[in-house]
Write a protein that holds these residues in place. Structure first.
Motif, PDB file in Angstrom:
ATOM      1  N   GLU A 112     -41.898  13.540  41.514  1.00  0.00           N
ATOM      2  CA  GLU A 112     -42.189  12.584  40.399  1.00  0.00           C
ATOM      3  C   GLU A 112     -41.340  11.416  40.367  1.00  0.00           C
ATOM      4  OE1 GLU A 112     -42.428  13.614  35.451  1.00  0.00           O
ATOM      5  OE2 GLU A 112     -41.257  14.776  36.799  1.00  0.00           O
TER       6      GLU A 112
ATOM      7  N   SER B  79     -41.493   6.914  39.435  1.00  0.00           N
ATOM      8  CA  SER B  79     -42.355   5.521  39.070  1.00  0.00           C
ATOM      9  C   SER B  79     -43.198   5.006  40.235  1.00  0.00           C
ATOM     10  CB  SER B  79     -41.476   4.514  38.631  1.00  0.00           C
ATOM     11  OG  SER B  79     -40.760   4.838  37.686  1.00  0.00           O
TER      12      SER B  79
ATOM     13  N   ASN C  95     -46.874  10.409  38.412  1.00  0.00           N
ATOM     14  CA  ASN C  95     -46.021   9.461  37.792  1.00  0.00           C
ATOM     15  C   ASN C  95     -45.487  10.299  36.612  1.00  0.00           C
ATOM     16  OD1 ASN C  95     -46.783   7.322  39.236  1.00  0.00           O
ATOM     17  ND2 ASN C  95     -48.609   7.003  38.081  1.00  0.00           N
ATOM     18  N   PRO C  96     -44.288   9.959  35.880  1.00  0.00           N
ATOM     19  CA  PRO C  96     -43.530  10.696  34.809  1.00  0.00           C
ATOM     20  C   PRO C  96     -44.354  10.287  33.574  1.00  0.00           C
ATOM     21  CG  PRO C  96     -42.527   8.357  35.332  1.00  0.00           C
ATOM     22  CD  PRO C  96     -43.508   8.733  36.558  1.00  0.00           C
ATOM     23  N   CYS C  97     -45.493   9.482  33.664  1.00  0.00           N
ATOM     24  CA  CYS C  97     -46.140   9.100  32.030  1.00  0.00           C
ATOM     25  C   CYS C  97     -47.493   8.746  32.807  1.00  0.00           C
ATOM     26  CB  CYS C  97     -45.308   8.374  31.361  1.00  0.00           C
ATOM     27  SG  CYS C  97     -44.975   6.845  31.840  1.00  0.00           S
TER      28      CYS C  97
ATOM     29  N   PHE D  55     -39.517   6.433  33.800  1.00  0.00           N
ATOM     30  CA  PHE D  55     -37.965   6.177  34.391  1.00  0.00           C
ATOM     31  C   PHE D  55     -37.445   5.000  34.677  1.00  0.00           C
ATOM     32  CE2 PHE D  55     -38.948  10.775  36.655  1.00  0.00           C
ATOM     33  CZ  PHE D  55     -38.952  11.368  35.292  1.00  0.00           C
TER      34      PHE D  55
ATOM     35  N   LYS E 180     -48.556  15.555  30.744  1.00  0.00           N
ATOM     36  CA  LYS E 180     -47.966  16.518  31.686  1.00  0.00           C
ATOM     37  C   LYS E 180     -48.543  18.044  31.552  1.00  0.00           C
ATOM     38  CE  LYS E 180     -43.351  14.183  32.222  1.00  0.00           C
ATOM     39  NZ  LYS E 180     -42.129  14.121  32.334  1.00  0.00           N
TER      40      LYS E 180
ATOM     41  N   GLN F  61     -37.068  14.400  40.990  1.00  0.00           N
ATOM     42  CA  GLN F  61     -37.329  13.277  40.086  1.00  0.00           C
ATOM     43  C   GLN F  61     -36.804  12.195  41.039  1.00  0.00           C
ATOM     44  OE1 GLN F  61     -35.876  13.300  36.221  1.00  0.00           O
ATOM     45  NE2 GLN F  61     -37.527  14.714  35.499  1.00  0.00           N
TER      46      GLN F  61
ATOM     47  N   LYS G 154     -37.965  23.183  38.414  1.00  0.00           N
ATOM     48  CA  LYS G 154     -38.618  22.610  37.236  1.00  0.00           C
ATOM     49  C   LYS G 154     -38.334  23.264  36.128  1.00  0.00           C
ATOM     50  CE  LYS G 154     -42.203  19.880  35.151  1.00  0.00           C
ATOM     51  NZ  LYS G 154     -41.315  18.628  35.148  1.00  0.00           N
TER      52      LYS G 154
END
Length: 502
Positions: A227, A229, A355-357, A363, A380, A396, A501
């Motif tokens: 995970e 950017s 991606n984180p979002c 991030f 998510k 991450q 996680k």
């Protein structure tokens, strides 16, 4: 009644077929029975032309070819040779023996290859039901890689008939699979690899934590989720991992070649594992396999022994992600249809990237995230807890920094993977750490009291499931193998827990 042997595919495995022939009194006719598909029924015209071109005269009788067992659906033009040979030998009084014949006929009687010959014969060899076969000469270069089978190559129908009638067979040899690659030997078994790295980890600057997780995942075949950017190197790491995978045994190289042929490629017979990366818009049938009348192999089956990479993981459909739970856990997939039920091996290393979002900047230290909390949670939540529970390593990745430098090469990582692989084999493991059963975990992953107390605390603190505990132990076992330690220590277990996680 005379008969020869051939075979057809049923799913991914081959089934033997008896090709039987009779010539009876009645109106002249030529009939093929036994659930033959169009390619086989059309072979009547090819067989007729090939026989007439070679001086054969059809008797004024009713000619019947039966493909037994009659309840098995047959397909493929490779039945031509056995059908034509039986008709041509109709009046031959000698014993022709139990021969497997494979080949497609040209109108002039020439014998050509069929793309399915290699996977069919390899499947028969794995089942131990074939020892000799007559095949097209042009196929010998591929087929000779299959061990324990004596192949006789022919160019024409006449060559085939002479061979079947001959009292003394021409000199040939039973081939064995040996490859000209670097290899390591354990218990008289060779495991092959090559040190060619078209994509090198030296291209990746920084991301030491992610590189470490990639090494652990490759050494034990553990599932990995990255995970980070956009542009942080997630896809770069996934694509380079296939070049540092553990060595392959002879049979595994042959299986990889079989998957290449089923995909429509020319087999390479190299110790390179498959790398499959379907697009997130792919249908469930293309990923898992399927079909109305015949279950075709999908991306999950084609990734067997290699890497299945899902980029932009949350964008895959919910149905696909939830269906992926079965092969991630059981390492096979069963396709059930009204007309057929097929089980494919699916022992692959799963790598996911996300991606984180939705905007990808959560991030980032220089770009502002444009997503609301609701959008991030919805993004998510596409990955369910049961799915994430099957991920061994979660990492991450930080944003790219100008001070990041290359640190380790693929050659160095591959060397560590091979050393860890050899340690697993020396313990007597038939499977790599990521595929250990519960009984094998108890045998190969013993813990002393201090280390056991850590895992007990982790169960209470993080709410680890039984599956999660098993996966943590398998990752810790791989970390210990990489470090060259016999027993799992505190440092190994704590590092394995850090990848869960939460």
């Amino acid at each position: 009644m005379k008969q020869l042997l051939c075979a057809t595919f049923e799913g991914i495995d081959a089934k033997g077929v008896e090709v039987q022939f009779t010539a009876t009194k009645g109106l002249p006719a030529f009939t093929i029975v036994g659930m033959a598909n169009t390619a086989i029924t059309e072979s009547k015209e090819r067989v007729k032309s090939a026989l007439l071109s070679n001086g054969f005269t059809f008797p004024p009788k009713r000619l019947t070819i039966n493909l037994a067992p009659s309840d098995l659906r047959k397909e493929g033009s490779h039945f031509d040779l056995s059908i034509a040979a039986l008709i041509a030998l109709g009046n031959y009084e000698g014993d022709i023996g139990n021969w497997y014949l494979f080949g497609e006929l040209g109108l002039d009687g020439s014998v050509t290859e069929n793309t399915l010959l290699y996977p069919i014969i390899l499947s028969l060899a794995n089942q131990g039901i074939i020892t000799r076969a007559i095949v097209p000469n042009v196929s010998l270069s591929k087929l000779s890689k299959i061990p324990s089978i004596t192949f006789y190559g022919v160019d024409t129908l006449s060559d085939t008939l002479n061979l079947l009638k001959s009292d003394t067979l021409p000199e040939t040899k039973t081939h064995t699979s040996t490859f000209n690659f670097e290899h390591i030997v354990h218990n008289e078994k060779s495991y092959y690899f090559h040190e060619e790295y078209p994509l090198d980890f030296l291209d990746i600057k920084g991301q030491e934590h992610a590189k470490r997780s990639a090494l652990i995942a490759a050494a034990g075949m553990h599932n990995l989720l990255l995970e980070g950017s956009p542009g942080s190197g997630k896809s770069m790491i996934a694509k380079r991992m296939v070049h540092i995978m553990p060595p392959l045994h002879n049979n595994e190289i042959l299986e990889c070649a079989k998957l290449e042929i089923l995909e429509g490629k020319e087999p390479t017979f190299t110790p390179s594992r498959p790398f499959r990366s379907p697009h997130h818009s792919s249908t469930g049938a293309s990923i898992f396999g399927g079909g109305a009348h015949k279950a075709q192999i999908g991306e999950v089956g084609l990734a067997h022994g290699g890497i299945l990479f899902f980029d932009e993981l949350p964008h895959f459909s919910k149905t696909v992600l939830e269906a992926l739970r079965e092969p991630l856990e059981d390492r096979h997939i069963r396709i059930s249809r009204v007309n057929t039920k097929v089980t494919y091996d699916a022992n692959f290393l799963f790598v996911g990237a996300m991606n984180p979002c939705p905007c990808g900047n959560l991030f980032s230290t220089v770009r502002a995230c444009r997503c609301s909390d609701l959008e991030i949670n919805r993004y998510k939540s596409r990955l369910s807890d049961p799915f994430l529970d099957r991920i061994d390593l979660y990492v991450q990745m930080h944003a790219v920094n100008s001070e990041d430098k290359p640190s380790v090469s693929s050659r160095e990582l591959h060397s560590k993977v091979r050393q860890a692989f050899l340690r697993q084999k020396k313990r007597g493991q038939s499977a790599l750490n990521g595929a250990l059963s519960d009984a094998e975990i108890a045998r190969y992953c013993p813990l002393n009291e201090d280390v056991q107390s850590i895992i007990d605390q982790a169960i209470g603190r993080f709410g680890l499931s039984f599956r999660a505990v098993s996966r943590v132990l398998k990752v810790a076992r791989t970390i210990a193998d990489i470090e060259g330690d016999v027993d799992i220590g505190k440092a190994h277990l704590l590092e394995a827990l850090s990848y869960r996680k939460r």
